[in-house]
Each structure stands twice: as C-alpha cells, then as structure tokens.
Design a protein around this motif. Sequence first.
Motif, mmCIF file in Angstrom:
data_model
loop_
_atom_site.group_PDB
_atom_site.id
_atom_site.type_symbol
_atom_site.label_atom_id
_atom_site.label_comp_id
_atom_site.label_asym_id
_atom_site.label_seq_id
_atom_site.Cartn_x
_atom_site.Cartn_y
_atom_site.Cartn_z
ATOM 1 N N VAL A 1 -64.032 43.861 18.831
ATOM 2 C CA VAL A 1 -63.443 45.009 18.142
ATOM 3 C C VAL A 1 -61.982 44.726 17.807
ATOM 4 C CG1 VAL A 1 -62.919 47.445 18.305
ATOM 5 C CG2 VAL A 1 -65.018 46.593 19.288
ATOM 6 N N VAL B 1 -55.268 55.091 20.185
ATOM 7 C CA VAL B 1 -56.683 55.046 19.842
ATOM 8 C C VAL B 1 -57.385 54.285 20.957
ATOM 9 C CG1 VAL B 1 -58.395 54.345 18.151
ATOM 10 C CG2 VAL B 1 -56.124 55.005 17.399
ATOM 11 N N VAL C 1 -60.100 44.619 14.112
ATOM 12 C CA VAL C 1 -58.947 45.461 13.784
ATOM 13 C C VAL C 1 -57.759 44.585 13.399
ATOM 14 C CG1 VAL C 1 -57.323 47.149 14.673
ATOM 15 C CG2 VAL C 1 -59.719 47.330 15.266
ATOM 16 N N GLU D 1 -49.178 57.472 19.088
ATOM 17 C CA GLU D 1 -50.582 57.576 18.712
ATOM 18 C C GLU D 1 -51.388 56.561 19.532
ATOM 19 O OE1 GLU D 1 -51.241 56.666 14.627
ATOM 20 O OE2 GLU D 1 -53.368 57.168 14.695
ATOM 21 N N SER E 1 -48.027 48.053 15.606
ATOM 22 C CA SER E 1 -49.122 48.498 16.464
ATOM 23 C C SER E 1 -49.307 47.527 17.613
ATOM 24 C CB SER E 1 -50.427 48.558 15.671
ATOM 25 O OG SER E 1 -50.247 49.244 14.475
ATOM 26 N N GLY F 1 -64.469 48.278 14.750
ATOM 27 C CA GLY F 1 -63.179 47.732 14.342
ATOM 28 C C GLY F 1 -62.730 48.346 13.031
ATOM 29 N N LYS G 1 -63.712 51.111 11.800
ATOM 30 C CA LYS G 1 -63.485 52.535 11.984
ATOM 31 C C LYS G 1 -62.088 52.780 12.566
ATOM 32 C CE LYS G 1 -65.555 56.321 14.467
ATOM 33 N NZ LYS G 1 -65.451 57.523 13.692
ATOM 34 N N LEU H 1 -58.606 48.652 23.355
ATOM 35 C CA LEU H 1 -59.916 48.266 22.838
ATOM 36 C C LEU H 1 -60.662 47.297 23.738
ATOM 37 C CD1 LEU H 1 -58.843 47.611 19.144
ATOM 38 C CD2 LEU H 1 -59.567 49.739 20.161
ATOM 39 N N ARG I 1 -48.182 52.817 17.408
ATOM 40 C CA ARG I 1 -49.445 53.212 18.030
ATOM 41 C C ARG I 1 -49.952 52.113 18.955
ATOM 42 N NH1 ARG I 1 -50.281 51.748 12.947
ATOM 43 N NH2 ARG I 1 -49.873 53.837 12.186
ATOM 44 N N VAL J 1 -63.052 56.002 19.875
ATOM 45 C CA VAL J 1 -64.099 55.398 19.069
ATOM 46 C C VAL J 1 -65.100 54.770 20.019
ATOM 47 C CG1 VAL J 1 -64.640 53.576 17.445
ATOM 48 C CG2 VAL J 1 -62.604 54.951 17.109
ATOM 49 N N SER J 2 -66.354 55.058 19.807
ATOM 50 C CA SER J 2 -67.370 54.497 20.685
ATOM 51 C C SER J 2 -68.299 53.591 19.881
ATOM 52 C CB SER J 2 -68.164 55.625 21.329
ATOM 53 O OG SER J 2 -69.367 55.113 21.828
ATOM 54 N N ARG K 1 -61.037 52.924 22.888
ATOM 55 C CA ARG K 1 -62.453 52.659 22.740
ATOM 56 C C ARG K 1 -63.154 53.136 24.004
ATOM 57 N NH1 ARG K 1 -64.880 46.527 22.881
ATOM 58 N NH2 ARG K 1 -66.909 47.099 23.704
ATOM 59 N N PHE L 1 -59.581 50.880 12.308
ATOM 60 C CA PHE L 1 -58.616 50.584 11.260
ATOM 61 C C PHE L 1 -58.467 51.779 10.321
ATOM 62 C CE2 PHE L 1 -57.955 49.028 6.894
ATOM 63 C CZ PHE L 1 -56.682 48.513 7.052
ATOM 64 N N TYR M 1 -69.528 46.231 16.881
ATOM 65 C CA TYR M 1 -68.111 45.923 17.077
ATOM 66 C C TYR M 1 -67.379 45.852 15.751
ATOM 67 C CZ TYR M 1 -69.858 44.917 21.671
ATOM 68 O OH TYR M 1 -70.464 45.031 22.874
ATOM 69 N N LEU N 1 -53.569 50.615 20.608
ATOM 70 C CA LEU N 1 -55.022 50.636 20.543
ATOM 71 C C LEU N 1 -55.563 50.029 21.832
ATOM 72 C CD1 LEU N 1 -55.303 49.072 16.966
ATOM 73 C CD2 LEU N 1 -54.970 51.453 17.547
#
Lengths: 234, 531
Positions: free
Chosen positions: B300, B385, B304, B383, B292, A128, A130, B361, B357, B406-407, B387, A132, A124, B359
Amino acid sequence: MSTRPKRALVFGCNPVGREVANQLALRGVEVTLCDDLPVDEVRPGAHWGYRRVDITADDELRMVGIGGDVDYLFALFNEEASNVFLVLSARALASGMQIIGLSLSADSENKLLAAGASNVIDPYAISGRKIFRVIRRPDASQLLDHVIFGDANLKLAELHVPEGTPLEGRKLSELEIEERFNLMLLGIVDRGRGNQFFFATVGIDHAIDSDDVLVVIGSREAIEALRGFLSRGE
Amino acid sequence: MRARANWLVRLAYHLEGSKRYRRVKSLVRSILVEQNSPARLYVDGFMIVLVLASIFGLIYEVRHPELDFDNYLETFAVLVFFLDYVARLWVHDDAHRIVIDHYEQAEFLDKPFDTWKAIRAILKSKWEYMTTFMAIVDLLAIVPTYRPLRLLRIFLLFRLLKLFRYSRSISEFVSVLAEKRFELTTLLGFLGFVIFAASTAIYLFESHMEGGQIETMVDAIYWAVVTLSTVGYGDITPHTTEGRVVTLILITTGIGVLSFFTSIIVSAFTERMPMVKARRVVANLERQKGYSVVGGFGRVGETVARLLDEEGERFVIVDPDHERIDLAHRLGYTALVGDLSDQNLLSDIGVRGRVARVLCLTGSDVINLYATLSVRYLNPDIEIVARCDKKETERKLRYAGATHTVSPFRVAGLIAAEYLEQPVAFEAIYGVMTGHVSVLVDTVPVNPGSWLDGRSIGEISVGQQQLLVLGVIAAGQEPREHESNSYNYCDRRFHFRPRKSFRLHAGDMLVLIGHQLSLAHFRESVLKGGQ
C-alpha cells in the motif's frame, strides 16, 4: 436468466476472505468459505458456511461443487503459490466458471491470469490509490465511493441490451439517452466493435446492437426507466 | 529575619521582567546554539570562512611578515571569536534565574539571602560550560594573539578545531568516533605501553653504542613511533642485535595495532551509517514544509508513494525494516529507518508543525493505532490517514484521532461483490480505481476570480475536450437556478449532470470524468483563461 441464487466459493480463511464472503452474502449470493483448517478452528460467519478442503485433491474440489453448480470462485489465499495452484486446478475442472484471484505482489497478477483467472483483485493497489485520492482529491474520492458502493442516491449500473430490442442499429446520438433519462453514460461495450469497453469520453457515436452493455450513472428510477426503454423502445 | 533584596536580586528581577533582554538573548541563542534555526546556516558559514582565512593569513605571514593587511584580518577574527566566546558563555544559562531561585528559596525558608552563594552558583554553572571541550577550543583560538610567544602560535591551529562547531559532517564524524571511545582508549593505552617499552628498550641498548643514532629519549620515542606505524623513514636504524630484535617485535605489533585501529573505525562507521543517513534526511527535511509522512513501505505504501511522486508531492517514508528502506532509496524516494511511534523521530521529522499529513499504512492494526495515537498526541490538527485490516479497528482508529481510515480488505470485499453483480461496470470503474486505464474521475475547483467563476456549464465546452461533467459540488446548500437534480452530499449539495445553463460560483467543485491528458489540458486552459 435463472432465479436460482448464485453460488460462490471463497478460498482462504483470512481477513480478505471473510470480508469478501460477508459482502457477497449481503448481496444474496450463496457463499461457502473453504480452507484447509479444521472445522472447529474457524469462527463461522453469520451468512456463510465453512468447508474444509484440501486444494491439492481434485476430488475434494469436485465435491464442493467446482465443475458443478458453482458460479464463482475466489482464490484469496495469502500465499501466491496456493492461489495459482487453485486457479489452475479449478480451471481444469470447470472451464466456464468465473475465477477471481487475489494479487498480493506486483507480478502475481500476470501469473494468475496465465493460470486461468478471469480477473484479479489487488486490494493493496486499490487501497493505495484510494489513500492517494483521499489526501489529494478528497471530494472526488468520496463521491466515487458513494456512487460505486451505492449508499448515495446515485448508482453505477450496467444495462444489457436485450435480444430483439426495437432500438437495434440506432445511434446513441439520436437516442439522446442522457437527456431523456437524466443519466450519465460512462461507456459502452459495443459488440459491433468487439468485446472492449469504450469510455464515453472517447467520442465515438456507437450504434446499439443486442447484447451491448451500457454503463451508466444515475438515480435508481432513471436506471429502471432506461432498462424499460432498452427492451421496449419507448 | 527577612531575606533582603539587594542590588543583585533587583538586577535579576529587572532582567527577568525586561522583554527586550529576553528577546535579545533568545535571538543570540537562536543564532549560535539552536540546531534548526535558519540564521545558523549563515553564521556557521561565516565562521568557517573566518577560521580558514585567519589560518591562511598565518601561513602567508610566514613569508611576508611586512604586510599589514594580515594584522587587520587577525584583529577582526580575534574580535569575532572573542564576541562568539562571550556570547556563548552568556547564553549558556540564565544567570539571573539562578539569583532569583536562590532569593526565592531564601525567602521561602525565611533565611538571609547569601549574595556570595548565588554568585558562586553562577560561576560554577559558567565554569561547567568553560570546561567543555568546545569551549576550551574556542578559548585556545583567542589566547595566542599575544604574538611574542612564538610557541603559542601553534595554538592558532586550534582555530581549525573550531570548524567542528560549525560543520555538521565533522561533528558526525566525531560522534561516530566517540561511540567507540572504549575500544579506542583501550587501544591507545596499549599503544602507549608498546611505544614506551620499545623506546626504553632501544634507548638502553643503543644509546651507549659507538656510532649509534639514538642519543636521547626523544630520539627513541620518535624511532618507536615511526617504526610502529610501519612508516619507517629509516633515518634512525638499530645497530645492535638486541635493537634489531626489539624492532622485529615492534613492527609485528605495529601491524596488529594498525589493523585493529582500522577495523574499529570501519565498524563504527558501518554501524552508524544508517543513522548518519537518517540524520541527513531529517536535516534536509528541516528546510521543507507541507510534506507527507508515509509510515510503512509495504504494497500500500509503495503505491501511495508512487502516486505522490508522480504528482510531484514531497514525502518521506518511515519504516523499521532496512530492506524496505533500501528499496525505497533505490526507487529514489526520501526514506529513513525508524518507528512511527517513536516520539523523538516524530518530532525530528517535523510532525509538530512542518508535516501536512501522516499516513499509517503498516500491515499491523496495532502498530497503525499506536502510531496514530502518537502523532495525534504531538499535533492535534494534523491530517492522519490510517490503514485498518480488521473492521473493529476502524472505530478505534477514529477514536485515536485518525482523520480517514482505509481498509484494503473491505475494499476488496466490496469490489468482489460489485464484480459479481456488474462485471462490465466493474471493469470500467476498477480500471479507474487502480489506474489501469488512463481515464480518471477528477475535481477542478472554481476559485474566486478564476476563468470558471460565473461561467455556465455550456460556456466551458468540456465536450470538445472529451470530458464528461459528472456534476458540481456546490459551495452552499441553497438550490440554484435551472437546477436539474441535486442530492445532499455530506454537508454540501451535489448537482448531478447540471444543465448547460447551470452557472458556476466561486467555491464550487467541478467533478469531471475523462482521459488524464484531457483533464490536464482542461486544468491548464482554466489557468490560462479559457484558451
């Protein structure tokens, strides 16, 4: 070095476990996935087998090879307590084995290390970071991924200086490795200074001893050329 | 019979066609009505000051009737209030549209156009507005200008009610109370009954008494309210035994009613507090741009958020879980309870325009996918992103409109494999990736006209600052002079370890490795022109 394929046990039949098993198997490691689920409930992977193991029974752990020919153990259960338990049991059975734990909360890393894990992966935190990087430094992020996970022409590699190298005692600055092979030296484990990894940015002029480890980025050919240079000195 | 276009219809079409009319009307509407217009803030502030000033003028005048100054203020205030009232009535609906609709309907059905019917429809629509609570308050604030009617002056205090219109916190308070309308009206009914019964009883028992203090029904009601509210001035007291029994009952009931009333209000506020807070957050966001949205505050999301916070980036966290949002608040982040697939929430937080953007997650691929789709539906350019925990979801997320995926588990797998092959390199790069060590891989853009533009790698002397040049991502595909080795990298060219003579061009991107302090120093020195 033996030519026998490395053996790894992956504990925890969950998305992380399966993914780790897949990736290891892709790189030629003999992988067995272990969990306490009945055998017929687990969808087997293409390149790895499954064994049902009760982690609280030391006998069963011994039977799957812990303390025997297993080189790596991954404790990837979803429960922190199970991971710590497994790491402790495995460490007691096999003192020299590489044990990698899965960190699911911020403080479980220390517990796993205290229990005897050689290393802890925190998916995680990495993800996170990544994410960012993806949003703030998209270019650096992609490049790093390409280099680390090796689908570009460049590769990240570590080279061990072999025993009896002719370069023994030579300074990095006089060897001019980077210019000669067109590589980037990221850092070095200088046994003369302990087992710590030094980034090349620190600016220490290391002397090469046998068993040092150089971490470099470069093309495959350049890396192979350097490997030859380290053992032959030319 | 053809529908004939008379003067009213012609006027309506003229207004419909006039750009200026529409522009003015939408301007007025944006100033007075629209929630989010920047001008409204000033207009509301001005109105609040005016209301308060006119009330203070009223108070001042009580002792100083000779001052003229107050009259001017009063005239001005009433004029503004009047304009405000008329303008609101005007922008409430589009009267000319009603006429046009009626006319077109008549034309379609081939019937004569009934002018009066159209006018009646307009009046009806306007009347609907005039009978709303706020419109009545507005009217009451203007009407009592006719000074000779002394009683009406009390209605000037209604101007204070106008504050409701202009202050968001007061209207929030009202909406909280409005939510408990049922409980409050029930209680009020009960209260009315108790007061009526008690005052009638005390009137019957005490009004004929020798030396009794209750002479009229007004006295009785006044006494009942004072007693019930447990204020109990004691200026009027019962003298008969019957009266005292009534008092005892009334006091006991009063305590019950009061505590019931308090508990209704308190519970209404505790229920609504998260919503009120969320609305505050949304209101604050309305003034910002380019932030964002972090959907899901798990491990996660937390990482971030921390990194964005360190970087000084603005962001808002959205998570359906109250506990997680509380945690985010404790960490000092902007956060609100909500669901990212909620279209209303998404447009409230500005996904249509102000958000840079989103996210997604959360720990569930299903929710991430649905959120991605909802966001993409609202804004085709944003944008996103996302998960994804399962490999198969990645493609679906891309299809739903995610810009990046993102995985975490895949990353873990790759990292684990890397660890087995090269533990030392792994340690180094894992440290870089998780931020355990302070060495970073970072990019520095070469902006046109900046100090870097046109300089060679040798000139920028990164070595002294303990930075390594990993390479340069070139702006174009074409080869450069003194090229050492370069690779195609996406649609650009990556020059690995450029020579000292390699010249940087505008649009290039330097990829550096180094301590975060060195990197920060380098960025700063680039801005200062190489100092």
